[in-house]
Design a protein around this motif. Structure first.
Motif, PDB file in Angstrom:
ATOM      1  N   GLU A 315      55.787 -73.794  10.628  1.00  0.00           N
ATOM      2  CA  GLU A 315      55.235 -73.065   9.737  1.00  0.00           C
ATOM      3  C   GLU A 315      55.747 -73.093   8.039  1.00  0.00           C
ATOM      4  O   GLU A 315      55.378 -72.753   6.975  1.00  0.00           O
ATOM      5  CB  GLU A 315      54.735 -71.734  10.061  1.00  0.00           C
ATOM      6  N   LYS A 316      57.151 -73.065   8.178  1.00  0.00           N
ATOM      7  CA  LYS A 316      57.893 -73.248   7.013  1.00  0.00           C
ATOM      8  C   LYS A 316      57.842 -74.580   6.116  1.00  0.00           C
ATOM      9  O   LYS A 316      57.721 -74.619   5.230  1.00  0.00           O
ATOM     10  CB  LYS A 316      59.453 -72.651   7.231  1.00  0.00           C
ATOM     11  N   SER A 350      52.375 -76.864  24.551  1.00  0.00           N
ATOM     12  CA  SER A 350      52.039 -77.682  23.778  1.00  0.00           C
ATOM     13  C   SER A 350      50.605 -77.679  23.240  1.00  0.00           C
ATOM     14  O   SER A 350      50.299 -78.031  22.135  1.00  0.00           O
ATOM     15  CB  SER A 350      51.839 -78.928  24.661  1.00  0.00           C
ATOM     16  N   LYS A 351      49.894 -76.993  23.909  1.00  0.00           N
ATOM     17  CA  LYS A 351      48.462 -76.567  23.237  1.00  0.00           C
ATOM     18  C   LYS A 351      48.481 -75.718  21.990  1.00  0.00           C
ATOM     19  O   LYS A 351      47.770 -75.947  20.939  1.00  0.00           O
ATOM     20  CB  LYS A 351      47.721 -75.811  24.373  1.00  0.00           C
ATOM     21  N   PHE A 352      49.563 -74.782  21.991  1.00  0.00           N
ATOM     22  CA  PHE A 352      49.483 -73.811  20.915  1.00  0.00           C
ATOM     23  C   PHE A 352      50.067 -74.800  19.671  1.00  0.00           C
ATOM     24  O   PHE A 352      49.537 -74.545  18.498  1.00  0.00           O
ATOM     25  CB  PHE A 352      50.796 -72.919  21.369  1.00  0.00           C
ATOM     26  N   LEU A 353      50.940 -75.471  20.108  1.00  0.00           N
ATOM     27  CA  LEU A 353      51.688 -76.404  18.860  1.00  0.00           C
ATOM     28  C   LEU A 353      50.553 -77.473  18.358  1.00  0.00           C
ATOM     29  O   LEU A 353      50.428 -77.736  17.140  1.00  0.00           O
ATOM     30  CB  LEU A 353      53.139 -77.209  19.367  1.00  0.00           C
ATOM     31  N   LYS A 359      46.004 -77.573  12.227  1.00  0.00           N
ATOM     32  CA  LYS A 359      45.658 -76.781  11.059  1.00  0.00           C
ATOM     33  C   LYS A 359      46.614 -77.017   9.859  1.00  0.00           C
ATOM     34  O   LYS A 359      46.084 -77.238   8.582  1.00  0.00           O
ATOM     35  CB  LYS A 359      46.106 -75.333  11.389  1.00  0.00           C
ATOM     36  N   ILE A 360      48.021 -77.361  10.051  1.00  0.00           N
ATOM     37  CA  ILE A 360      49.071 -77.835   9.089  1.00  0.00           C
ATOM     38  C   ILE A 360      48.489 -79.096   8.555  1.00  0.00           C
ATOM     39  O   ILE A 360      48.521 -79.105   7.162  1.00  0.00           O
ATOM     40  CB  ILE A 360      50.191 -77.804   9.460  1.00  0.00           C
ATOM     41  N   THR A 361      48.241 -80.037   9.195  1.00  0.00           N
ATOM     42  CA  THR A 361      47.958 -81.281   8.637  1.00  0.00           C
ATOM     43  C   THR A 361      46.969 -81.493   7.779  1.00  0.00           C
ATOM     44  O   THR A 361      46.638 -82.077   6.833  1.00  0.00           O
ATOM     45  CB  THR A 361      48.054 -82.526   9.532  1.00  0.00           C
ATOM     46  N   GLU A 362      45.699 -80.962   8.378  1.00  0.00           N
ATOM     47  CA  GLU A 362      44.256 -80.666   7.555  1.00  0.00           C
ATOM     48  C   GLU A 362      44.588 -80.132   6.428  1.00  0.00           C
ATOM     49  O   GLU A 362      44.194 -80.496   5.244  1.00  0.00           O
ATOM     50  CB  GLU A 362      43.429 -80.128   8.529  1.00  0.00           C
TER      51      GLU A 362
END
Length: 424
Positions: A315-316, A350-353, A359-362
């Motif tokens: 997230e950082k 793994s599912k959480f990540l 989300k991050i990459t999009e």
């Protein structure tokens, strides 16, 4: 005699396959594009992860069943890492170890004549400026060194690739020059750890990048994976080299975990603080940087707190590319003596990540919508159109262009993995 070659795994192993093919062609042995045409089949294996091990093992078994009259040779990392299993899976196969590529023609010739020949073991022979059969004239892979300086507890690849062996800058530069003259527009510098380059020979990655970037021609350089602990030795100079306009604004910097405790258990040789310092310096000096990271989910000593630190780290730093791997024991790896995290826990983490990754990459890619980009067209798309790369090495779908050209586009849409565009 006709030979069919299948290569699995990383860019480095793909280049090994090109060298094998080049050695065969040099000896007037035909390379064919289908198994049906071949007299001899070479399976150039990868062994970095369990799913890949299973894939290549199944493939070798399947080929023996479907083509009992064809000769099979196994190459790649499996030869060095797990010869016992290989001997059981394919007792009548010949072998070409990753350090024995110069003997490829001899192994193929003898195998074709009914012998079982097994060449393995380490050597210091250079893989630069040797005959290669390129799959793509636009993208040229150069192996700048082989082996590493690491002792990561989860890794088995180091048992196949051995200690660091860097090739001279002058030789690498000469191969790059010839490739560019022959039409290559993307030079990929690859290694198990490009940042380790020259630590054994007194040369430096930063100098290598500058030497190639200053060659004549309109092309781009992609620098392969760098281990953070070795980037620390030359970080300012590497950044300075990568600011050259011919170098993609892209770094592949595996972190593996956001927990210092787990990093120590993995024997990674760097801390999260050091990793953040490297990323901060790169992003400050190269604002359009694409950061690719690797994460291992569920290392045996990873607890919930360690996992949450990994979530916080992602997230950082908000990497543009995240490669996730569920931890699995590997042949000979130190961590294989440890008790694995329960499967359900691993699956949940793994599912959480994976959700965070998307989300991050999009979000990162959506920031580029409506921007103008100059992109390099490098390949045809599998579903039509063409794939180009931005200066930050982000894939862009574009239509009505020519391969190997630079074009200006407007970004119209973004997904988690690529961009769509229209020509300007």
């Amino acid at each position: 005699m006709k030979v069919y070659i299948e290569s699995y795994g990383c860019t480095f192993n793909k280049a090994d396959g090109q060298i094998i093919a080049g050695k065969l062609q040099e000896n007037d042995i035909d390379i064919v594009d289908s198994v049906d045409e071949a007299d001899v089949i070479i399976v150039n294996t990868c062994y970095v992860k369990l799913p890949t091990e299973n894939k290549v093992t199944y493939r070798i078994q399947k080929l023996q069943e479907e083509f009992p009259d064809k000769k099979i040779i196994v190459g790649g990392c499996m030869v060095e890492i797990d010869p016992e299993k290989l001997d059981k899976v394919a007792p009548n196969s010949s072998w070409i170890g990753p350090h024995q590529l110069n003997k490829s023609a001899d192994v193929v010739g003898a195998t074709y004549c009914g012998e079982i020949v097994r060449e393995s073991g380490f050597s210091k022979e250079s893989k630069v400026n040797v005959p290669k059969r390129m799959d793509d004239s636009l993208i040229h892979i150069i192996q700048i060194c082989e082996g590493c300086l690491g002792a990561c507890t989860f890794c088995c690849t180091r048992f196949a690739r051995g200690p660091l062996n860097s090739y001279p800058i002058a030789d690498i530069k000469e191969e790059a020059r010839k490739a560019i003259e022959n039409g290559a527009c993307e030079i990929q510098l690859t290694a198990q750890d490009t940042a380790a380059f020259g630590r054994d020979s007194g040369e430096k990655l930063s100098d290598l990048i500058k030497e190639i970037a200053n060659l004549d021609g309109d092309f781009r350089i992609r620098v392969g994976m760098m281990h953070p602990k070795n980037v620390l030795n030359d970080v300012d100079e590497i950044i300075d080299a990568m600011k050259h306009p011919k170098v993609y604004n892209f770094i592949h910097l595996p972190v593996q975990s956001g927990s210092d405790k787990v990093l120590a258990d993995m024997r990674r040789g760097h801390t999260i603080g050091q990793y953040l310092d490297i990323v901060s310096k790169f992003k400050k000096e190269i604002p359009d940087l694409t950061l690719a990271v690797d994460i291992i989910v569920g290392y045996p000593t990873e607890n919930d707190e360690d996992f949450n630190l990994t979530v916080d780290l992602l997230e950082k730093i908000k990497p543009s590319l995240i490669h996730l791997s569920k931890y699995q024991h590997r042949k000979g790896a130190i961590s294989s003596a440890l008790t694995e995290v329960p499967h359900e826990v691993m699956k949940k983490r793994s599912k959480f990540l994976s959700d965070i990754k998307s989300k991050i990459t999009e979000e990162e890619n959506k920031c580029l919508v409506n921007s103008h980009q100059r992109v390099l067209v490098i390949e045809k798309g599998s579903k039509g159109g063409f794939i180009a790369k931005t200066d930050s090495y982000i894939p862009v779908i574009v239509d009505n262009v020519n391969l190997g050209t630079f074009v200006d586009v407007n970004i119209t849409e973004a997904t988690a993995t690529y961009l769509k565009s229209e020509l300007l």
